[in-house]
Each structure stands twice: as structure tokens, then as C-alpha cells.
Write a protein that holds these residues in place. Structure first.
Motif, PDB file in Angstrom:
ATOM      1  N   ILE A 135       0.722  -1.259  -0.061  1.00  0.00           N
ATOM      2  CA  ILE A 135       0.037   0.108  -0.061  1.00  0.00           C
ATOM      3  C   ILE A 135       0.865   1.374  -0.244  1.00  0.00           C
ATOM      4  CG2 ILE A 135      -1.763   1.202   1.279  1.00  0.00           C
ATOM      5  CD1 ILE A 135      -2.209  -1.721   2.692  1.00  0.00           C
ATOM      6  N   GLY A 136       0.585   2.137  -1.123  1.00  0.00           N
ATOM      7  CA  GLY A 136       1.485   3.354  -1.208  1.00  0.00           C
ATOM      8  C   GLY A 136       2.682   3.022  -2.010  1.00  0.00           C
ATOM      9  N   LEU A 137       2.805   2.109  -2.677  1.00  0.00           N
ATOM     10  CA  LEU A 137       3.809   2.012  -3.785  1.00  0.00           C
ATOM     11  C   LEU A 137       3.662   2.766  -4.759  1.00  0.00           C
ATOM     12  CD1 LEU A 137       6.532   0.581  -4.587  1.00  0.00           C
ATOM     13  CD2 LEU A 137       5.037  -1.177  -5.512  1.00  0.00           C
ATOM     14  N   PRO A 138       2.557   3.086  -5.529  1.00  0.00           N
ATOM     15  CA  PRO A 138       2.570   4.264  -6.371  1.00  0.00           C
ATOM     16  C   PRO A 138       2.877   5.572  -6.025  1.00  0.00           C
ATOM     17  CG  PRO A 138       0.534   2.877  -6.552  1.00  0.00           C
ATOM     18  CD  PRO A 138       1.254   2.398  -5.146  1.00  0.00           C
ATOM     19  N   LEU A 139       2.561   5.937  -4.772  1.00  0.00           N
ATOM     20  CA  LEU A 139       3.154   7.137  -4.017  1.00  0.00           C
ATOM     21  C   LEU A 139       4.486   7.219  -4.013  1.00  0.00           C
ATOM     22  CD1 LEU A 139       0.345   7.704  -1.379  1.00  0.00           C
ATOM     23  CD2 LEU A 139       0.929   9.077  -3.462  1.00  0.00           C
ATOM     24  N   LEU A 140       5.254   6.063  -3.616  1.00  0.00           N
ATOM     25  CA  LEU A 140       6.899   6.065  -3.701  1.00  0.00           C
ATOM     26  C   LEU A 140       7.598   6.248  -4.838  1.00  0.00           C
ATOM     27  CD1 LEU A 140       7.765   3.744  -0.681  1.00  0.00           C
ATOM     28  CD2 LEU A 140       7.552   6.248  -0.611  1.00  0.00           C
ATOM     29  N   GLU A 141       6.538   5.524  -5.873  1.00  0.00           N
ATOM     30  CA  GLU A 141       7.225   5.708  -7.202  1.00  0.00           C
ATOM     31  C   GLU A 141       7.089   7.064  -7.801  1.00  0.00           C
ATOM     32  OE1 GLU A 141       6.306   1.308  -9.580  1.00  0.00           O
ATOM     33  OE2 GLU A 141       4.591   2.482  -8.709  1.00  0.00           O
ATOM     34  N   TRP A 142       5.962   7.498  -7.692  1.00  0.00           N
ATOM     35  CA  TRP A 142       5.754   9.018  -7.986  1.00  0.00           C
ATOM     36  C   TRP A 142       6.545   9.871  -7.581  1.00  0.00           C
ATOM     37  CZ3 TRP A 142       3.929  13.166  -5.339  1.00  0.00           C
ATOM     38  CH2 TRP A 142       3.488  14.509  -5.953  1.00  0.00           C
ATOM     39  N   MET A 143       7.058   9.575  -6.302  1.00  0.00           N
ATOM     40  CA  MET A 143       8.030  10.633  -5.429  1.00  0.00           C
ATOM     41  C   MET A 143       9.341  10.405  -5.934  1.00  0.00           C
ATOM     42  SD  MET A 143       6.693  10.409  -1.782  1.00  0.00           S
ATOM     43  CE  MET A 143       5.118  11.271  -1.047  1.00  0.00           C
ATOM     44  N   GLY A 144       9.726   9.508  -6.794  1.00  0.00           N
ATOM     45  CA  GLY A 144      11.076   8.972  -7.420  1.00  0.00           C
ATOM     46  C   GLY A 144      11.893   8.062  -6.339  1.00  0.00           C
ATOM     47  N   LEU A 145      11.186   7.693  -5.244  1.00  0.00           N
ATOM     48  CA  LEU A 145      11.903   6.789  -4.262  1.00  0.00           C
ATOM     49  C   LEU A 145      11.915   5.404  -4.434  1.00  0.00           C
ATOM     50  CD1 LEU A 145      10.594   8.721  -1.104  1.00  0.00           C
ATOM     51  CD2 LEU A 145      12.882   9.104  -2.118  1.00  0.00           C
ATOM     52  N   ALA A 146      10.776   4.674  -5.003  1.00  0.00           N
ATOM     53  CA  ALA A 146      10.894   3.380  -5.250  1.00  0.00           C
ATOM     54  C   ALA A 146      10.806   2.793  -6.625  1.00  0.00           C
ATOM     55  CB  ALA A 146       9.735   2.747  -4.293  1.00  0.00           C
ATOM     56  N   SER A 147      10.757   1.615  -7.028  1.00  0.00           N
ATOM     57  CA  SER A 147      10.384   1.120  -8.221  1.00  0.00           C
ATOM     58  C   SER A 147       9.733  -0.394  -8.031  1.00  0.00           C
ATOM     59  CB  SER A 147      11.629   0.955  -8.906  1.00  0.00           C
ATOM     60  OG  SER A 147      11.533  -0.084 -10.182  1.00  0.00           O
ATOM     61  N   LYS A 148       8.889  -0.665  -8.962  1.00  0.00           N
ATOM     62  CA  LYS A 148       8.117  -2.107  -8.660  1.00  0.00           C
ATOM     63  C   LYS A 148       9.100  -2.916  -8.962  1.00  0.00           C
ATOM     64  CE  LYS A 148       3.527  -0.661 -10.473  1.00  0.00           C
ATOM     65  NZ  LYS A 148       2.651  -0.358 -11.416  1.00  0.00           N
ATOM     66  N   GLU A 149      10.306  -2.589  -9.635  1.00  0.00           N
ATOM     67  CA  GLU A 149      11.451  -3.871  -9.880  1.00  0.00           C
ATOM     68  C   GLU A 149      11.692  -4.309  -8.334  1.00  0.00           C
ATOM     69  OE1 GLU A 149      15.097  -2.615 -11.517  1.00  0.00           O
ATOM     70  OE2 GLU A 149      13.996  -1.103 -12.844  1.00  0.00           O
ATOM     71  N   LYS A 162      16.083   5.580  -3.897  1.00  0.00           N
ATOM     72  CA  LYS A 162      16.932   6.468  -3.065  1.00  0.00           C
ATOM     73  C   LYS A 162      16.066   6.366  -1.767  1.00  0.00           C
ATOM     74  CE  LYS A 162      14.999  10.586  -5.790  1.00  0.00           C
ATOM     75  NZ  LYS A 162      15.472  11.414  -6.381  1.00  0.00           N
ATOM     76  N   TRP A 163      16.509   7.149  -0.798  1.00  0.00           N
ATOM     77  CA  TRP A 163      15.963   7.200   0.467  1.00  0.00           C
ATOM     78  C   TRP A 163      15.401   8.657   0.785  1.00  0.00           C
ATOM     79  CZ3 TRP A 163      14.088   2.850   2.593  1.00  0.00           C
ATOM     80  CH2 TRP A 163      14.903   1.493   2.265  1.00  0.00           C
ATOM     81  N   LEU A 164      15.760   9.559   0.172  1.00  0.00           N
ATOM     82  CA  LEU A 164      15.376  10.959   0.337  1.00  0.00           C
ATOM     83  C   LEU A 164      14.776  11.540  -0.980  1.00  0.00           C
ATOM     84  CD1 LEU A 164      17.881  12.865   2.559  1.00  0.00           C
ATOM     85  CD2 LEU A 164      15.762  12.106   3.190  1.00  0.00           C
ATOM     86  N   ARG A 165      13.716  12.130  -0.765  1.00  0.00           N
ATOM     87  CA  ARG A 165      12.882  12.717  -2.018  1.00  0.00           C
ATOM     88  C   ARG A 165      13.626  14.108  -2.233  1.00  0.00           C
ATOM     89  NH1 ARG A 165       6.472  14.392  -2.073  1.00  0.00           N
ATOM     90  NH2 ARG A 165       6.478  15.076  -4.162  1.00  0.00           N
ATOM     91  N   ASP A 166      13.698  14.344  -3.529  1.00  0.00           N
ATOM     92  CA  ASP A 166      14.274  15.555  -3.915  1.00  0.00           C
ATOM     93  C   ASP A 166      13.618  16.636  -3.696  1.00  0.00           C
ATOM     94  OD1 ASP A 166      16.486  14.252  -5.077  1.00  0.00           O
ATOM     95  OD2 ASP A 166      15.723  13.874  -6.941  1.00  0.00           O
TER      96      ASP A 166
END
Length: 166
Positions: A135-149, A162-166
Motif C-alpha cells: 500500500i503506497g507503492l504508487p506514491l513512492l514511485e511518483w516521488m522517485g523513491l521506489a520502483s516496482k522492480e 533512493k531514500w530521500l525525496r528531492d
């Protein structure tokens, strides 16, 4: 000094936060903080180890800093920060961020998602994350922090870019 700071879990968390650029300030805090022994400011996470009840909450609070834009991180704890911060979306992203961080640190899931937090929804969150419902993965992807990989170390977890948002 409280023994809370001296646990191996807390040491892991503090080392991790230092490595990703989230500052931790040990200081005496008032009793009116949202979470006992923890507060956020533009400088980082403020921790009063004598008042800290749940050390896993450190990761959750770090998640709030991590999912906040760099510009807004400088406003945390000031009157300039929008009143609606953190938004519900930020909260959802923070929970997944803290779960992925706890996995990265090999901490037990209930160390962060303890029964006395998360508005009595910690069991539900643990169940969902444990089943791969991130839950929340699309948000972390949008923020540039996570990937579905999947991550390199755990083939079922999303990969943190990465662990910190730009």
C-alpha cells in the motif's frame, strides 16, 4: 542516559539515518509531542531517549522527512509549513517507506508496526505488507523513491531507488 539508545536496533536505525542524510538531534523534549520522545524540525528528528516509548517510531518519523520535498523539509516545525502536512498520501507513503527501511535493516516488522501505534491498524498493515500488498507503492514511485522492480536482496520487495525525496 536511557538504555533505549543503546539497543542494537536503535543503533542500526541511527546509523542508517546518518548514512542517508537524516539528522538526529538528541535533546530534552516537552511532554506534548505527538509521539512520546520524538519531534520533527527543519534540522531533523529530535529524540528524547528518556521519553521514547517505541524506538521503531524513529523510522516512521524519518519516513515523514524522507517523503517530504527538499524545499518543504526546510520548513518542518515552522509556521511556514502548510497546516495540512503531512497529508494522508504522505502518511501512506511514510508507512511503506518505514516498512521498507525496517526490511532493509533486518528489523522485525512489529518493531516499527507495534500494537500501540497506527490507530490500531498495525496488524492490518503487517498482514498486507507481509502478503506483498505494498500500500503506497504508487506514491513512492511518483516521488522517485521506489520502483516496482524487486530489490537485489529480497526478490519480493519493491526496490528503493533512493531514500530521500528531492
Amino acid at each position: 542516559m536511557s538504555t533505549t539508545k543503546e539497543t542494537k536496533e536503535v543503533t542500526k536505525i541511527l546509523d542508517f539515518l546518518n548514512n542517508i542524510g537524516i539528522n538526529v538531534i538528541e535533546k530534552q523534549l516537552q511532554n506534548d509531542t505527538f509521539l512520546p520522545g520524538l519531534a520533527l524540525s527543519a534540522e531533523g528528528i529530535e529524540i528524547d531517549f528518556d521519553k521514547l516509548l517505541y524506538p521503531g517510531d524513529i523510522l516512521h518519523e524519518a519516513g515523514h522527512i524522507a517523503v517530504t520535498t527538499k524545499e518543504q523539509r526546510n520548513l518542518i516545525g515552522t509556521n511556514e509549513m502548510p497546516e495540512e502536512w503531512p497529508t494522508q498520501g504522505d502518511e501512506i507513503a511514510t508507512m511503506l517507506w518505514s516498512f521498507l527501511a525496517s526490511e532493509h535493516l533486518n528489523l522485525p516488522i512489529d518493531f516499527v508496526f507495534h500494537p500501540n501505534g497506527y490507530k490500531n491498524q498495525s496488524e492490518w498493515l503487517i498482514e498486507n505488507y507481509s502478503k506483498g500488498n505494498y500500500i503506497g507503492l504508487p506514491l513512492l514511485e511518483w516521488m522517485g523513491l521506489a520502483s516496482k522492480e524487486t530489490s537485489d536482496t529480497n526478490n519480493s520487495l519493491p526496490k528503493m531507488v533512493k531514500w530521500l525525496r528531492d
